[in-house]
Design an enzyme around this catalytic site. Sequence first.
Site, PDB file in Angstrom:
ATOM      1  CE  LYS A  29      -3.437  -2.560   2.500  1.00 56.29           C
ATOM      2  NZ  LYS A  29      -5.056  -1.656   1.579  1.00 56.29           N
ATOM      3  NE  ARG A  53     -11.128 -10.316  -2.313  1.00 57.34           N
ATOM      4  CZ  ARG A  53     -10.982  -8.668  -3.630  1.00 57.34           C
ATOM      5  NH1 ARG A  53     -11.432  -9.325  -4.157  1.00 57.34           N
ATOM      6  NH2 ARG A  53     -11.100  -7.772  -2.897  1.00 57.34           N
TER       7      ARG A  53
END
Length: 506
Positions: A263, A337
């Site tokens: 990030k 996920r």
Amino acid sequence: MNFDLKTLDLTAAASEKCDLLVVLIPEGFKPGPDALSALAALALKNGDLSLKAGKQLQLYQVPAVAARRVVLVGGGDGSARASRQAVLAVGGAIKAPHTKRVALCWAGAASADAVGAAVQAVAEASYVYTTTKSKVEARSLSRCVVGVSNVAEVRDGFDNGVALVAGVEFAREWGNRPANHATPSLLADAAKTLARLPRIQCKVHGPAEVSRLGMGAFMAVARGSEEPLRFIELRYNGAAKDKAPVVLVGKGITFDTGGISIKPAPEMDEMKFDMCGAASVLGTFRALGELQPAINVVGLIPACENMPDGRAVKPGDVVTSMSGQTIEILNTDAEGRLVLCDALTYAARFKPAAVVDIATLTGACVIALGGVRSGLFANHDGLAAALHGAGEAAQDPCWRMPLDDDYADGLKSNFADMGNVAGRAGGSITAAKFLQKFVGDTPWAHLDIAGTAWRGGAAKGSTGRPVGLLVHYLLGQAQANVGKAASAPRAAAKPAAKRVPRAKAA
């Protein structure tokens, strides 16, 4: 902080010894002969007070009133929403350093929902995070007396509100802790403390057990971290053993760098909040321990860090999930996920009545819904309606999003059964479609709380959402179970919830 429910009309409220007396005055207020009524009537007559929710008049050392400070505050239509708004409007006075005892009363009858909402608002207004600060003034408020004229009618709302305070503050505490003070192991220790409460059990699986279970997707995310993963399993047994449980699955990424797909630096500190789904499951169990509803609930938390060292999973790697389905990891920052999919597969062994996963999953959901409503995805209309209704009742709202099969097309992969991302368009939906591949025909819902689990900026911190939504949903299911049991022949109904007359907030 202690909450007490007490019979108080305005005459008795004037004699209540406290640092702050908050009087909620609803629309249609009819003054009586007491001093507070006369004061409110005069303020209304002269235009110094409005009964619109949150409008207030602050007073000091009022003659014939025992409280040092008095706030007359508009209660609007008297609803739960208006009561919450009114209490939060006087939050500065409630949180003031010398406010140790507050009395909160209604000028007239109060509803159970309004009382519950007001209790939660008092806690929210006075909350202070202290764990990692060496010099900070802790919450000064130690006792809140809630005064109403109709105690019996509002008792359940009060009890629910107090239990929700305990649950929300447990979730906020662990959501707010820095990642080095909320590692997967420490999160597991927090879960173990919940097993001290009635009917709650906790089991923690380490790396060896997770490997034996075949949770290849979960293990792939944890590979780049020095901190060992933990798979936390909580059980609340409030109903008969043969009653199918509701399974809650919370994303527990205790820090998310993005992995190899790292990030950008700005606001990366907020990635400590990536375990707020897990925190909401812990908070929900904390509330269940207080309320003792007649329902079975399982909580599953896959907890790990997502770090970018030499062992970390790489874009293009293919991993095998617990379900046997293979996944091409196209973006290592779509890690939530991956841990959830194995937990969802594990959930099937409980033969659940429903599965609800909670995750700070996608920035796309923030773009879609902002910080007001959580995203709701479901394969079952009844479950979706129940969760939506619970969110409205809890003032912890969500909004149902689509799950058309066409959205899954972007997850196709040339090298595995599926990819873990499908491009930017509809990102929150394609993430939900990925998770849906691991639930089969079980009624399932996914709550994307990326926009609601925490606030940034000057008010940076965990919100404790969606503990309120989840608890209201579970209480509704417990009530439905009691109704079915009562109508069945020879079935003895259990109470939906145990009363906790003087419960303490965490």
